[in-house]
Scaffold this motif. Sequence first.
Motif, PDB file in Angstrom:
ATOM      1  N   THR A  83       0.864  -1.176   0.000  1.00 52.27           N
ATOM      2  CA  THR A  83       0.000   0.000   0.000  1.00 52.27           C
ATOM      3  C   THR A  83       0.902   1.227   0.000  1.00 52.27           C
ATOM      4  O   THR A  83       2.092   1.142   0.309  1.00 52.27           O
ATOM      5  CB  THR A  83      -0.889   0.050   1.254  1.00 52.27           C
ATOM      6  OG1 THR A  83      -0.040   0.209   2.407  1.00 52.27           O
ATOM      7  CG2 THR A  83      -1.703  -1.229   1.423  1.00 52.27           C
ATOM      8  N   VAL A  84       0.303   2.359  -0.361  1.00 58.49           N
ATOM      9  CA  VAL A  84       1.071   3.604  -0.352  1.00 58.49           C
ATOM     10  C   VAL A  84       1.695   3.819   1.026  1.00 58.49           C
ATOM     11  O   VAL A  84       2.880   4.149   1.139  1.00 58.49           O
ATOM     12  CB  VAL A  84       0.157   4.793  -0.729  1.00 58.49           C
ATOM     13  CG1 VAL A  84       0.869   6.115  -0.500  1.00 58.49           C
ATOM     14  CG2 VAL A  84      -0.299   4.681  -2.170  1.00 58.49           C
ATOM     15  N   ASP A  85       0.900   3.605   2.067  1.00 54.35           N
ATOM     16  CA  ASP A  85       1.413   3.813   3.423  1.00 54.35           C
ATOM     17  C   ASP A  85       2.550   2.861   3.759  1.00 54.35           C
ATOM     18  O   ASP A  85       3.543   3.260   4.366  1.00 54.35           O
ATOM     19  CB  ASP A  85       0.291   3.648   4.457  1.00 54.35           C
ATOM     20  CG  ASP A  85      -0.536   4.919   4.570  1.00 54.35           C
ATOM     21  OD1 ASP A  85      -0.065   5.973   4.078  1.00 54.35           O
ATOM     22  OD2 ASP A  85      -1.641   4.870   5.119  1.00 54.35           O
ATOM     23  N   GLU A  86       2.391   1.600   3.350  1.00 50.26           N
ATOM     24  CA  GLU A  86       3.463   0.631   3.614  1.00 50.26           C
ATOM     25  C   GLU A  86       4.759   1.052   2.943  1.00 50.26           C
ATOM     26  O   GLU A  86       5.838   0.983   3.535  1.00 50.26           O
ATOM     27  CB  GLU A  86       3.075  -0.765   3.099  1.00 50.26           C
ATOM     28  CG  GLU A  86       2.157  -1.522   4.031  1.00 50.26           C
ATOM     29  CD  GLU A  86       1.529  -2.742   3.363  1.00 50.26           C
ATOM     30  OE1 GLU A  86       0.666  -3.351   4.015  1.00 50.26           O
ATOM     31  OE2 GLU A  86       1.874  -3.076   2.203  1.00 50.26           O
ATOM     32  N   LEU A  87       4.640   1.507   1.680  1.00 51.47           N
ATOM     33  CA  LEU A  87       5.850   1.909   0.966  1.00 51.47           C
ATOM     34  C   LEU A  87       6.489   3.111   1.633  1.00 51.47           C
ATOM     35  O   LEU A  87       7.705   3.182   1.774  1.00 51.47           O
ATOM     36  CB  LEU A  87       5.533   2.216  -0.498  1.00 51.47           C
ATOM     37  CG  LEU A  87       5.135   1.017  -1.348  1.00 51.47           C
ATOM     38  CD1 LEU A  87       4.929   1.421  -2.790  1.00 51.47           C
ATOM     39  CD2 LEU A  87       6.183  -0.079  -1.274  1.00 51.47           C
ATOM     40  N   LYS A  88       5.628   4.027   2.065  1.00 53.40           N
ATOM     41  CA  LYS A  88       6.174   5.215   2.731  1.00 53.40           C
ATOM     42  C   LYS A  88       6.827   4.835   4.064  1.00 53.40           C
ATOM     43  O   LYS A  88       7.890   5.339   4.409  1.00 53.40           O
ATOM     44  CB  LYS A  88       5.073   6.235   2.973  1.00 53.40           C
ATOM     45  CG  LYS A  88       4.662   6.951   1.701  1.00 53.40           C
ATOM     46  CD  LYS A  88       3.602   7.981   2.013  1.00 53.40           C
ATOM     47  CE  LYS A  88       3.149   8.685   0.751  1.00 53.40           C
ATOM     48  NZ  LYS A  88       2.035   9.597   1.023  1.00 53.40           N
ATOM     49  N   THR A  89       6.183   3.931   4.790  1.00 49.03           N
ATOM     50  CA  THR A  89       6.730   3.538   6.085  1.00 49.03           C
ATOM     51  C   THR A  89       8.029   2.764   5.908  1.00 49.03           C
ATOM     52  O   THR A  89       8.953   2.887   6.711  1.00 49.03           O
ATOM     53  CB  THR A  89       5.714   2.670   6.854  1.00 49.03           C
ATOM     54  OG1 THR A  89       4.471   3.362   6.863  1.00 49.03           O
ATOM     55  CG2 THR A  89       6.160   2.435   8.279  1.00 49.03           C
ATOM     56  N   SER A  90       8.092   1.976   4.809  1.00 50.21           N
ATOM     57  CA  SER A  90       9.250   1.101   4.630  1.00 50.21           C
ATOM     58  C   SER A  90      10.535   1.901   4.476  1.00 50.21           C
ATOM     59  O   SER A  90      11.613   1.404   4.746  1.00 50.21           O
ATOM     60  CB  SER A  90       9.060   0.180   3.431  1.00 50.21           C
ATOM     61  OG  SER A  90       9.203   0.914   2.244  1.00 50.21           O
ATOM     62  N   ILE A  91      10.429   3.123   3.995  1.00 53.58           N
ATOM     63  CA  ILE A  91      11.680   3.884   3.881  1.00 53.58           C
ATOM     64  C   ILE A  91      11.917   4.733   5.118  1.00 53.58           C
ATOM     65  O   ILE A  91      12.825   5.544   5.173  1.00 53.58           O
ATOM     66  CB  ILE A  91      11.783   4.725   2.603  1.00 53.58           C
ATOM     67  CG1 ILE A  91      10.931   5.981   2.697  1.00 53.58           C
ATOM     68  CG2 ILE A  91      11.466   3.928   1.374  1.00 53.58           C
ATOM     69  CD1 ILE A  91      11.595   7.121   1.973  1.00 53.58           C
ATOM     70  N   GLY A  92      11.060   4.552   6.126  1.00 58.91           N
ATOM     71  CA  GLY A  92      11.455   5.084   7.414  1.00 58.91           C
ATOM     72  C   GLY A  92      10.817   6.375   7.835  1.00 58.91           C
ATOM     73  O   GLY A  92       9.623   6.510   7.813  1.00 58.91           O
ATOM     74  N   THR A  93      11.677   7.293   8.167  1.00 55.80           N
ATOM     75  CA  THR A  93      11.296   8.383   9.032  1.00 55.80           C
ATOM     76  C   THR A  93      10.346   9.411   8.441  1.00 55.80           C
ATOM     77  O   THR A  93      10.371   9.718   7.266  1.00 55.80           O
ATOM     78  CB  THR A  93      12.560   9.141   9.470  1.00 55.80           C
ATOM     79  OG1 THR A  93      13.277   9.463   8.284  1.00 55.80           O
ATOM     80  CG2 THR A  93      13.410   8.272  10.343  1.00 55.80           C
ATOM     81  N   SER A  94       9.514   9.942   9.327  1.00 57.26           N
ATOM     82  CA  SER A  94       8.735  11.124   9.007  1.00 57.26           C
ATOM     83  C   SER A  94       9.632  12.336   9.216  1.00 57.26           C
ATOM     84  O   SER A  94      10.730  12.214   9.754  1.00 57.26           O
ATOM     85  CB  SER A  94       7.532  11.227   9.942  1.00 57.26           C
ATOM     86  OG  SER A  94       6.729  10.097   9.821  1.00 57.26           O
ATOM     87  N   SER A  95       9.152  13.489   8.777  1.00 59.34           N
ATOM     88  CA  SER A  95       9.960  14.674   9.048  1.00 59.34           C
ATOM     89  C   SER A  95       9.130  15.747   9.736  1.00 59.34           C
ATOM     90  O   SER A  95       7.943  15.881   9.501  1.00 59.34           O
ATOM     91  CB  SER A  95      10.576  15.208   7.759  1.00 59.34           C
ATOM     92  OG  SER A  95       9.568  15.615   6.885  1.00 59.34           O
TER      93      SER A  95
END
Length: 338
Positions: free
Chosen positions: A231-243
């Motif tokens: 999912t979009v969220d999974e892909l975003k989470t997989s690369i780690g950190t928020s800013s």
Amino acid sequence: MDQLKKKGNDPHHTEWAVEAHGLVKTFGDNRAVDGVDLNVRAGSIYGVLGPNGAGKTTTIRMLATLLKPDAGIGRIFGYDVTKESHIVRQLIGVTGQYASVDESLSATENLVIFSRLLGLSRGEAKKKAADLLEEFGLTEAAKRPLKHFSGGMRRRLDLAASLIAQPPLIFLDEPTTGLDPRTRAQMWETIRRLVKTGSTVLLTTQYLDEADQLADRIAVIDRGKVVAEGTVDELKTSIGTSSLQLRVQNPLDIPRARQTIEQVLKVSSTISFEAGRINAPMLDVDRVTDLLIALRTAGIHLTEMSVQKPTLDEVFLTITGHGVAADEESNKAEGARA
Ligand SMILES: Nc1ncnc2c1ncn2[C@@H]1O[C@H](COP(=O)(O)OP(=O)(O)OP(=O)(O)O)[C@@H](O)[C@H]1O
Ligand SMILES: [Mg+2]
């Protein structure tokens, strides 16, 4: 493979609109598609994302029975794309980089012919054509021969044609490339409506925001291989950190604000400044409460504060090791030429 076969024995009850396993297509010594696996759940929007030449169109062409795979298995609602292509063709609609409309005929005539081929009566066909042309903002151009259509108008007509039958599975190959923002938004609405009314959509795109907006799941393809899926969220989470981004009221407070951020978030070298704004990576979003309290205790007032997940652009860059910016530029130029 066995699993695929089992489902194939009971094709009408499969939950998968698309199952691809190890698809390969070689052109000369170029492995354009190099072992692609895809699973698209019925009733969903699935995005295939990748730069120019990644193998998106070639993958779709194999799944749509337009090109024979060199290896691997493709199934559409449980039917084999090679051995049961005649059934598969009745279940799919394909639009995109290979429009199949008649240049010398008008938009109306093209849609009426499509409708008649699908078994609508003359009256129904005319009504359907008029309705679709209105929905896609093509009413004024309806009588013009297609050879005088712009690239954007063609794309809209192409999608309109595929809506006449509204097949269970619709392949959309870069449906919004070269469209103006308003038409693009309209296209997104139409795609969502297709899925609400029971179709499954597999679309390719080079626009990360498009996948972000539309797709339930995404596969990122690079050089013929799926390099990430989820999912979009999974892909975003997989690369780690928020800013974390914040701006202080008084620029003189910046050094103290920085100190406070370092202490609370336990980060230092990666904090950056840009036009009076402070950016810092956030491993644990929960920490933001502690940070705000610490800033208030220090008497530092903020004018702006936000916490953001990484963008799909960043995801793409991390996964493939190169951006899509250059490709999108050439794409825009292509859209302008069309
Ligand atoms: N019919 C063909 N004959 C020879 N090579 C081909 C053919 N079709 C595609 N290719 C090559 O296969 C590779 C993948 O092409 P494909 O069109 O699938 O990419 P794509 O991801 O759809 O790219 P784009 O974003 O530009 O549409 C490219 O290197 C392309 O040059
Ligand atoms: Mg393509």
